[in-house]
Design an enzyme around this catalytic site. Structure first.
Site, mmCIF file in Angstrom:
data_model
loop_
_atom_site.group_PDB
_atom_site.id
_atom_site.type_symbol
_atom_site.label_atom_id
_atom_site.label_comp_id
_atom_site.label_asym_id
_atom_site.label_seq_id
_atom_site.Cartn_x
_atom_site.Cartn_y
_atom_site.Cartn_z
ATOM 1 C CB THR D 44 43.131 38.793 48.904
ATOM 2 O OG1 THR D 44 43.126 40.004 49.634
ATOM 3 C CG2 THR D 44 42.761 39.064 47.457
ATOM 4 C CG HIS D 47 37.873 37.813 50.058
ATOM 5 N ND1 HIS D 47 37.009 37.339 51.006
ATOM 6 C CD2 HIS D 47 38.528 38.861 50.649
ATOM 7 C CE1 HIS D 47 37.111 38.058 52.112
ATOM 8 N NE2 HIS D 47 38.038 38.980 51.927
#
Lengths: 345, 345, 345, 345
Positions: D44, D47
């Site tokens: 994450t 990202h």
């Protein structure tokens, strides 16, 4: 007509067991004939010897006793497809109807029409036994035959352990006879955080530790409630697996269970217990009686657990020839053993 | 400082209830103030009046009693988002910590740090009550306020009924006080094949039939084991919901449960029961104590059941002004009512 | 050798159905002979008529088709104990082995060695049929024989409804052919808070309402996602029961499921569906395929639900003599019916 | 105002991460201040660096990133009771409301009002972090702090493994990044019969074996369906745990699942997958998306598994000072690591 040696209950009453010979059994179209390579002695066999009330109600002598075994398939009926000659098999002892209300609900293990091997029909303390092919469970022949002869009691242990989730949980195993001791190993195998064995007999306690118990509590030497609370940061345990049938042990277990704790009970107390049901209500406790083995989910679980490395071989403490069945029964009664295996060949 | 009328337990000991006035409570940032529109009388309130052992351990007088209620939100703390002024709410009586071992395992209803409304803190036999917003449950205002004031005991019934699957099953409901009677309605609502109510009191039995019982067994007039076996083709029932706390009733229930049957118990016996645990083992029975309501799955279930048409309004047999709380308690003790509702306004 | 009339698939290829005569079947020791009093037409029978890929793989003509039926037991094999001459029975169409890996795990309904009535062996579009006694299910003769002939598809509906808890839940039933329509009734019977039927065909939608749907959504007239969100306060539904096999319907269902929502799927799409698996992951959704009926828990559930008042009789829209089987199949293909029943006598 | 170093996303767009200083956060009455001793890098975080669609929707720069960590409690709000200064804690990243429809149904992990640490509010790539005390989980300080910093991803693995019973079952773990590799260890810990890891990257495959995989299948070198059928006696696996998000991997998994097999999916495919839903229906398959961790049952399970001996320390392949966060992110993107730990002190 070929003959085989076997142990029979000759007639009603205490004792009356006898080594004798009988014809090797015929088999039906859906049956198999198994050459018994190992048979294990169970507390039930002691009850049959002693002819207690339970036995007197269920057995019609003369009949061959014994119900825990493993062996080699030597003959198969013409409709049999699930096993073949040469397979090493163990067997579920409950022969069920598949059509009663209980079977239809997935409760075959308590089928209304159950016939039990070694109780209602001839058993396995013999060179050969005929059983329905459906009841045979093909085993991995790499596993020692003595271990395979204990699949039925191992199944009782597995049934109890798998009744409630024990992975990551704190579990007390009360009573470390053969089934309790195997339950210790199974609970560890499926990821219990901590297994506390409760057992006063020192040899059995030591064996429980060998099979994986994290700690043993001697309920005669210490107050088990106090001790187990201490071992669990004051919280108590999530799950109790009860194999002792001991009234004090069971009442203590209710005390050291956490709220919403689960108690799976297999041990048979000799008389009623005065439960404080309010404890169950206020604390949301669950009590579940464990009857036999789920047919056949428990057997599939055993297969998977053994494949995954479960090792209960140390539970076998004695191996005797079938002829010494009396010594096997004596060891059981004296509590000088864990599991005794008889070998017909 | 605005005042309100309320009923307090003034001091320890039997009796000692009193109608008085107190300041309308302040609320914290996470709390709400509810104008009590209806409060229901519970057996617990009788225990507090009588000052039994349970009450003496938990209550510190003087405090406002009462814990079953519904009302209108009239003030909200600054952090409150889940309810708004004007909402009609009922409330869970257990205030929990969310962080103890039990809460963390999804067992908030038996939280180690529970504080109970009307017991450990001021209750609802008053014009206003302050509660944590989390405990409020917004209700459909189209449902009569008297019914909404019974959400807490209805939740106990729903918790018991939903503990085991009852759809398509044969169910015995033992003891048809208000909770048992509501359990009859809930069991029918979720598709029980047959609900057998076991209740000796004729009025209560009649009410159970009104709420959907297929048949009532009077356990004083007939042997309940024999009768229930007869009513079930000799099989017995799949599930027993026990609300009576009656020792004979519970022992009978164990007899007429099917193998692998389930017993959810909420009634509190006054003394220990001598269970034959062997019955549980041989027959694979389950006993589960029912504590409170699952927080908050049970509340969501109530919402869904009421939306689906569940109607328990007939359980309300008396509506009295708050001032007549003594009469409400008397009716409860005399068993002359099902549910008594008090109205402060 | 006594003869009977029956409908056979004469040879491979589309069409090739024929009314003919065959000898009344012999039965084995574990079988029963049933006089077929009502047989229901299934979509599978249409596939056999059309000889699609599924049928071509499974059927070896010539053979008698049809698998949904009820009738009277007129002969029993010598080992049969669970049914007796004169009993009214319906039957599970899957004949299973009880010993494969799947059966042993409690998954008899997907047994590796399944033989299916009316597909792999002679079926029920005939005056008489021989089936294993185990597969017979004794029915309450007070229930209309037409309803009893639908026990097999009703079981598919019950299996789907019971897969996830629907009591107190909001449920969408997508596709209201006979099985979907019966699922509506079952979901209401077991306490669904709200049943939303999704069906474009107006007659079928009207029938769904007759069987208890709280509301019908026409997915052609309105956007079903938007509409269902609107009907559920923006939340969506807890459970979807999918019987349509319609790709747009299934994709919409994923959208209007709540997080942690459950989708039980029985409808067969004609081609692969492009799922956004991320929707499942982020929202914790569950998809479960529903194969057949649990053997035999689903049958026991049907018995209990019918005993509790479940009424699906309105699903029968046409009753024809067996000779008019072609008209029955035509009605099915044209979607002009719900369930068509054929009567050999 | 004391300052601390931290890593922030400075503004929208790819890159834009920056090491900077910020004031040590204030805490509220229900919060705690944690001194971050170890923080783990998650996909994450990559990202967020890359500013993909998911990140752009959820993050409002500038804010401190990072959400996996463990540290020491250095300050507690006045209402905090569950942790104390000096405790070593890890933390659940989802801050939930306890009152929405999902929380009320026991689905806090998908709460409608979730706020996520390191995404919607300041994260742990910093010397200190303020979190609600409820989200803190007190850890055993004897466990290495690097392992404790991975409790959140370990929880994802545990959630997936515990979704379906794996004890005694054959399990395929598809994709052996850090979470998949930890899932291998967890599955073995809870008694899986056989764990088959499916992973093309050789280093990751080797690590999976170190954590307990019985065998590794390289899905590029061999046909995984054929190979896994071969490894399972032609039967396939009982359970698939999918962490790869790889479309071919997922489609293969559906093929080598047994009938009634279970697929728990956590990997996120980059685009829709064309599922053959008929496979799910005919074979009774289940697909379950795994979102976050059950709050807080999964955390309790982790505690129990670690206490029972679960060792995932080998998943830590790199330990870097916080300042080298760019290198940590680079290692992640290059797939040259399993888990990278950052140390602020």
């Amino acid at each position: 007509m070929e003959m085989m040696k076997c142990v029979i209950k000759e007639k009603a009453g205490a004792g009356n067991l006898k080594l004798t010979t009988r014809p090797i059994p015929e088999i039906g179209d859906c049956d198999i004939l198994v050459k018994v390579l190992a048979a294990a002695v169970c507390g039930t066999d002691v009850h049959i010897q002693d002819w207690n009330e339970w036995a007197a109600k269920r057995l019609t002598p003369p009949s061959i006793i014994g119900h825990e075994f493993a062996g080699e398939v030597v003959k198969t009926g013409k409709n049999v497809k699930n096993v073949k000659i040469g397979d090493i098999v163990s067997a579920e002892t409950h022969i069920v109807c598949h059509t009663c209300d209980l079977c239809r609900n997935g409760y075959e293990h308590v089928c209304y029409n159950t016939s039990t091997i070694g109780v209602a029909r001839d058993g396995c303390f013999a060179e050969y036994i005929s059983i329905p092919a459906e009841n045979a469970f093909v085993c991995d022949p790499k596993i020692p035959i003595e271990v395979l002869s204990m699949m039925e009691p191992l199944g009782a242990a597995v049934h109890a352990v798998m009744e409630f989730p024990v992975a990551a949980k704190t579990v007390a195993v009360v009573g470390c006879g053969p089934i309790g001791t195997m339950a210790v190993a199974v609970a560890k195998q499926v990821g219990a955080a901590k297994v506390i064995a409760v057992e006063p007999n020192e040899k059995r306690a030591a064996l429980a530790v060998e099979l994986g118990a994290d700690v043993v509590v001697n309920p005669i030497a210490v107050d088990p409630v106090e001790k187990i609370k201490e071992l669990t940061g004051g919280l108590g345990v999530d799950v109790v697996l009860e194999f002792s049938g001991n009234i004090y042990g069971i009442k203590a277990a209710i005390q050291y269970l956490k709220p919403e704790g689960k108690l799976a009970a297999l041990g048979l107390p000799s008389k009623p217990i005065d439960f404080d049901l309010a404890e169950f209500v206020y604390r949301g406790l669950t009590l579940k009686g464990i009857a036999g083995r789920l047919m056949y989910q428990t057997w599939e679980q055993m297969k998977g657990l053994l494949a995954g490395g479960l090792d209960v071989s140390k539970v076998v403490t004695h191996i005797l020839p079938l002829e010494e069945y009396e010594e096997g029964l004596r060891l059981m009664k004296a509590g000088e053993c864990s599991k005794v295996i008889l070998k017909p060949f």
